[in-house]
Design a protein around this motif. Structure first.
Motif, mmCIF file in Angstrom:
data_model
loop_
_atom_site.group_PDB
_atom_site.id
_atom_site.type_symbol
_atom_site.label_atom_id
_atom_site.label_comp_id
_atom_site.label_asym_id
_atom_site.label_seq_id
_atom_site.Cartn_x
_atom_site.Cartn_y
_atom_site.Cartn_z
ATOM 1 N N SER A 9 59.729 -25.455 78.856
ATOM 2 C CA SER A 9 58.681 -26.267 78.943
ATOM 3 C C SER A 9 56.979 -26.015 79.238
ATOM 4 C CB SER A 9 59.704 -27.163 80.399
ATOM 5 O OG SER A 9 60.556 -26.303 80.401
ATOM 6 N N PHE A 10 56.534 -25.247 79.579
ATOM 7 C CA PHE A 10 55.562 -25.080 79.924
ATOM 8 C C PHE A 10 54.934 -26.407 79.970
ATOM 9 C CE2 PHE A 10 56.289 -22.468 76.655
ATOM 10 C CZ PHE A 10 56.507 -21.505 76.732
ATOM 11 N N HIS A 17 52.831 -17.281 82.030
ATOM 12 C CA HIS A 17 52.924 -17.497 80.602
ATOM 13 C C HIS A 17 52.285 -16.845 79.576
ATOM 14 C CE1 HIS A 17 55.099 -21.828 82.438
ATOM 15 N NE2 HIS A 17 55.593 -20.480 81.933
ATOM 16 N N ARG A 88 61.543 -13.924 76.509
ATOM 17 C CA ARG A 88 61.506 -15.102 77.762
ATOM 18 C C ARG A 88 61.048 -14.171 78.999
ATOM 19 N NH1 ARG A 88 62.520 -20.303 78.186
ATOM 20 N NH2 ARG A 88 63.726 -20.377 80.492
ATOM 21 N N GLY A 89 61.045 -14.149 79.973
ATOM 22 C CA GLY A 89 59.822 -14.022 80.973
ATOM 23 C C GLY A 89 60.949 -13.980 82.279
ATOM 24 N N ARG A 91 60.883 -13.435 86.372
ATOM 25 C CA ARG A 91 59.720 -13.515 87.887
ATOM 26 C C ARG A 91 61.065 -12.724 88.440
ATOM 27 N NH1 ARG A 91 59.057 -19.597 87.572
ATOM 28 N NH2 ARG A 91 60.526 -19.030 86.581
ATOM 29 N N THR A 119 57.648 -10.370 83.976
ATOM 30 C CA THR A 119 56.580 -9.903 84.784
ATOM 31 C C THR A 119 55.671 -9.417 85.403
ATOM 32 O OG1 THR A 119 54.993 -11.934 86.278
ATOM 33 C CG2 THR A 119 57.356 -11.179 86.653
ATOM 34 N N TYR A 123 51.133 -12.632 89.098
ATOM 35 C CA TYR A 123 51.785 -13.287 88.407
ATOM 36 C C TYR A 123 53.465 -14.339 88.694
ATOM 37 C CZ TYR A 123 47.330 -13.372 85.712
ATOM 38 O OH TYR A 123 46.150 -13.012 85.447
ATOM 39 N N ILE A 126 54.291 -17.053 90.868
ATOM 40 C CA ILE A 126 53.907 -18.764 89.859
ATOM 41 C C ILE A 126 55.121 -19.426 89.283
ATOM 42 C CG2 ILE A 126 51.650 -19.726 88.447
ATOM 43 C CD1 ILE A 126 50.050 -17.204 88.857
HETATM 44 P P1 ADP Z 1 61.813 -23.544 81.225
HETATM 45 O O1 ADP Z 1 61.541 -24.390 81.648
HETATM 46 O O2 ADP Z 1 62.764 -22.610 79.878
HETATM 47 O O3 ADP Z 1 62.212 -22.429 81.958
HETATM 48 P P2 ADP Z 1 59.217 -22.676 81.941
HETATM 49 O O4 ADP Z 1 58.473 -23.305 81.338
HETATM 50 O O5 ADP Z 1 59.290 -22.573 83.880
HETATM 51 O O6 ADP Z 1 59.950 -22.884 80.801
HETATM 52 O O7 ADP Z 1 59.141 -21.231 81.625
HETATM 53 C C1 ADP Z 1 59.348 -20.446 80.045
HETATM 54 C C2 ADP Z 1 59.336 -19.242 79.804
HETATM 55 O O8 ADP Z 1 58.420 -18.269 81.138
HETATM 56 C C3 ADP Z 1 60.449 -18.260 80.897
HETATM 57 O O9 ADP Z 1 61.222 -17.630 80.607
HETATM 58 C C4 ADP Z 1 60.353 -18.400 82.497
HETATM 59 O O10 ADP Z 1 61.431 -17.113 82.920
HETATM 60 C C5 ADP Z 1 59.320 -17.349 82.304
HETATM 61 N N1 ADP Z 1 58.409 -17.379 83.497
HETATM 62 C C6 ADP Z 1 57.925 -18.648 84.136
HETATM 63 N N2 ADP Z 1 56.853 -18.415 85.322
HETATM 64 C C7 ADP Z 1 56.940 -17.020 84.732
HETATM 65 C C8 ADP Z 1 56.111 -16.056 85.950
HETATM 66 N N3 ADP Z 1 55.011 -16.306 86.545
HETATM 67 N N4 ADP Z 1 56.421 -15.009 85.106
HETATM 68 C C9 ADP Z 1 56.555 -14.088 83.911
HETATM 69 N N5 ADP Z 1 57.148 -15.217 82.855
HETATM 70 C C10 ADP Z 1 57.497 -16.669 83.734
#
Ligand code: ADP
Length: 159
Positions: A9-10, A17, A88-89, A91, A119, A123, A126
């Motif tokens: 979603s960002f 991210h 995908r990240g 956390r 991550t 971070y 976050i």
């Molecule tokens: P979604 O609604 O798809 O979860 P997000 O914008 O929240 O979209 O997250 C997009 C990606 O970034 C996901 O894989 C999420 O796990 C990863 N992500 C979110 N926050 C962090 C963070 N602090 N460190 C690493 N990865 C993250």
């Protein structure tokens, strides 16, 4: 040539991210950040077109990052851009269950694999939701988001 798609979603993009994209950028020839446009979420902080534009601005320092907006399934977008993997990240353990389900579903739907990048501890706390909350109540989010996002948030929350 290997291509990775990083969907999310960002709203807004934050430094967690950014770190994931920078690390993916070292691993793949092409990284495509795919911004989800979700008509069900009626009240985003930034409209998806603005998010796309700002995110592009955040990655001008990286040579092979592209940004697209998506309105359909990640696997469809992945197929259309020729992505080899979904990034995908991760956390914390709390992310894992949902992420695992999505990775399995996407694998079943299309055969595409998901690569999880953990991550860095700096971070891990976050999230976009927390950043929106802090900013809504006038808190300083400058440590957590890149400059173009901060600029736009200041504009949005100016009183
Ligand atoms: P979604 O609604 O798809 O979860 P997000 O914008 O929240 O979209 O997250 C997009 C990606 O970034 C996901 O894989 C999420 O796990 C990863 N992500 C979110 N926050 C962090 C963070 N602090 N460190 C690493 N990865 C993250």
């Amino acid at each position: 040539m290997t291509t990775a798609i990083f969907p999310g979603s960002f709203d807004p993009l934050h430094n967690g991210h950014v770190e994931i994209v920078e690390r993916a950028h070292r691993l793949f020839d092409r990284v495509v950040v795919a911004v989800l446009r979700n008509p069900q979420k009626s009240d985003p902080l930034f409209a998806s077109e603005l998010r796309e534009r700002l995110i592009r601005e955040c990655f001008t320092h990286l040579g092979h990052v592209e940004v697209v907006t998506m309105q359909t399934l990640v696997v469809e977008v992945a197929r259309s851009i020729g992505a080899d993997v979904i990034i995908r990240g991760l956390r914390a353990v709390s992310d894992f269950e949902n992420e695992l389900q999505m990775a399995q579903m996407n694998q079943q739907l299309s055969g595409i694999e998901t690569l999880f990048i953990p991550t860095g501890s700096t971070y891990s706390f976050i999230s976009s939701r927390l950043i929106r909350e802090v900013a809504t109540f006038g808190g300083d989010v400058s440590l957590f988001v890149p400059e173009p996002i901060l600029r736009e948030m200041k504009e949005r929350f100016r009183d």
